[in-house]
Design a protein around this motif. Structure first.
Motif, PDB file in Angstrom:
ATOM      1  N   GLU A   1       0.877  -1.172   0.000  1.00  0.00           N
ATOM      2  CA  GLU A   1       0.000   0.000   0.000  1.00  0.00           C
ATOM      3  C   GLU A   1       0.913   1.221   0.000  1.00  0.00           C
ATOM      4  O   GLU A   1       2.081   1.129   0.372  1.00  0.00           O
ATOM      5  N   GLU A   2       0.387   2.358  -0.384  1.00  0.00           N
ATOM      6  CA  GLU A   2       1.198   3.578  -0.444  1.00  0.00           C
ATOM      7  C   GLU A   2       1.891   3.846   0.886  1.00  0.00           C
ATOM      8  O   GLU A   2       1.263   3.836   1.939  1.00  0.00           O
ATOM      9  N   GLY A   3       3.220   4.012   0.824  1.00  0.00           N
ATOM     10  CA  GLY A   3       3.980   4.350   2.024  1.00  0.00           C
ATOM     11  C   GLY A   3       4.392   3.150   2.865  1.00  0.00           C
ATOM     12  O   GLY A   3       5.259   3.270   3.713  1.00  0.00           O
ATOM     13  N   ALA A   4       3.784   1.983   2.657  1.00  0.00           N
ATOM     14  CA  ALA A   4       4.129   0.810   3.461  1.00  0.00           C
ATOM     15  C   ALA A   4       5.339   0.091   2.866  1.00  0.00           C
ATOM     16  O   ALA A   4       5.667   0.262   1.695  1.00  0.00           O
ATOM     17  N   VAL A   5       5.977  -0.696   3.694  1.00  0.00           N
ATOM     18  CA  VAL A   5       7.144  -1.464   3.250  1.00  0.00           C
ATOM     19  C   VAL A   5       6.640  -2.662   2.425  1.00  0.00           C
ATOM     20  O   VAL A   5       5.713  -3.360   2.838  1.00  0.00           O
ATOM     21  N   PRO A   6       7.236  -2.913   1.246  1.00  0.00           N
ATOM     22  CA  PRO A   6       6.802  -4.069   0.452  1.00  0.00           C
ATOM     23  C   PRO A   6       7.046  -5.366   1.223  1.00  0.00           C
ATOM     24  O   PRO A   6       8.026  -5.492   1.948  1.00  0.00           O
ATOM     25  N   LYS A   7       6.145  -6.319   1.069  1.00  0.00           N
ATOM     26  CA  LYS A   7       6.258  -7.586   1.787  1.00  0.00           C
ATOM     27  C   LYS A   7       7.018  -8.595   0.918  1.00  0.00           C
ATOM     28  O   LYS A   7       6.754  -8.740  -0.265  1.00  0.00           O
ATOM     29  N   THR A   8       7.972  -9.291   1.538  1.00  0.00           N
ATOM     30  CA  THR A   8       8.732 -10.325   0.845  1.00  0.00           C
ATOM     31  C   THR A   8       7.994 -11.646   1.018  1.00  0.00           C
ATOM     32  O   THR A   8       7.642 -12.020   2.139  1.00  0.00           O
ATOM     33  N   ILE A   9       7.767 -12.326  -0.104  1.00  0.00           N
ATOM     34  CA  ILE A   9       7.082 -13.613  -0.042  1.00  0.00           C
ATOM     35  C   ILE A   9       7.923 -14.685  -0.729  1.00  0.00           C
ATOM     36  O   ILE A   9       8.747 -14.398  -1.584  1.00  0.00           O
ATOM     37  N   LEU A  10       7.702 -15.914  -0.314  1.00  0.00           N
ATOM     38  CA  LEU A  10       8.441 -17.060  -0.825  1.00  0.00           C
ATOM     39  C   LEU A  10       7.590 -17.762  -1.889  1.00  0.00           C
ATOM     40  O   LEU A  10       6.514 -18.251  -1.581  1.00  0.00           O
TER      41      LEU A  10
END
Length: 182
Positions: free
Chosen positions: A100-109
């Motif tokens: 989402e805007e401003g949030a840290v991107p989530k790392t997925i496996l």
């Protein structure tokens, strides 16, 4: 009474066979190539890997037969043709989920139902690397049973198995597949 319609994929309801009564039992059936790949991953020792790497392009039918025979007889899992679904992953591979805007991107496996799809994705990823050290990196391929993965998703762990993406097999030919023509 419960009515069940059985039809071929793409057929309309007028072509369906209708059955009444009885229970429906579903079975998950993996591709036989993926079952063999999973068995080979579980039975191959580092020495076997080195022997095959040395053989390279001169791999003999005897060497290949020996590896397949070992996989078929010594594998601790994936002995059934149904309900034992192998899931493949490469420990070094991760994806970024847009945030989402401003949030840290989530790392997925990323996890794959198809060994072939996973290897093709890895090769595509590695061919895009600029760093020569990264280009030659060997993937650490792992395999696990889908049922065990679901159990692991409910338990605390070093790896958050709830942050994974299960990717279906990509058909070798057809629209959008690797063998598709432009």
């Amino acid at each position: 009474q419960q009515e069940i319609k059985l039809k071929q994929p793409g057929a309309d309801d007028s072509e369906a066979e209708v059955f009444t009564g009885g229970d429906v039992e579903y079975r998950l059936v993996p591709d036989t190539r993926d079952l063999l790949g999973a068995r080979m991953l579980l039975t191959m020792t580092p020495e076997d890997g080195e022997e095959m790497k040395k053989a390279g392009d001169t791999m003999t039918p005897e060497l290949a037969q020996k590896a397949v025979e070992k996989a078929m007889t010594e594998s601790p899992e994936f002995k059934e043709n149904y309900n034992e679904i192998p899931i493949f992953l490469i420990a070094q591979m991760r994806m970024q989920k847009p945030s989402e805007e401003g949030a840290v991107p989530k790392t997925i496996l990323p996890m794959y139902f198809s060994l072939q799809t996973m290897v093709a994705t890895w090769q595509q990823f590695m061919s895009a690397q600029a760093d020569p050290e990264l280009k030659d990196m060997e993937p650490a391929i792992n395999v696990m049973n889908l049922h065990k993965l679901v159990d692991m998703m409910t338990q605390p762990s070093e790896i958050d198995f709830r942050s994974c993406l299960l990717l279906p097999p990509i058909p070798p030919t057809g629209a959008g597949g690797p063998g598709a023509s432009p």
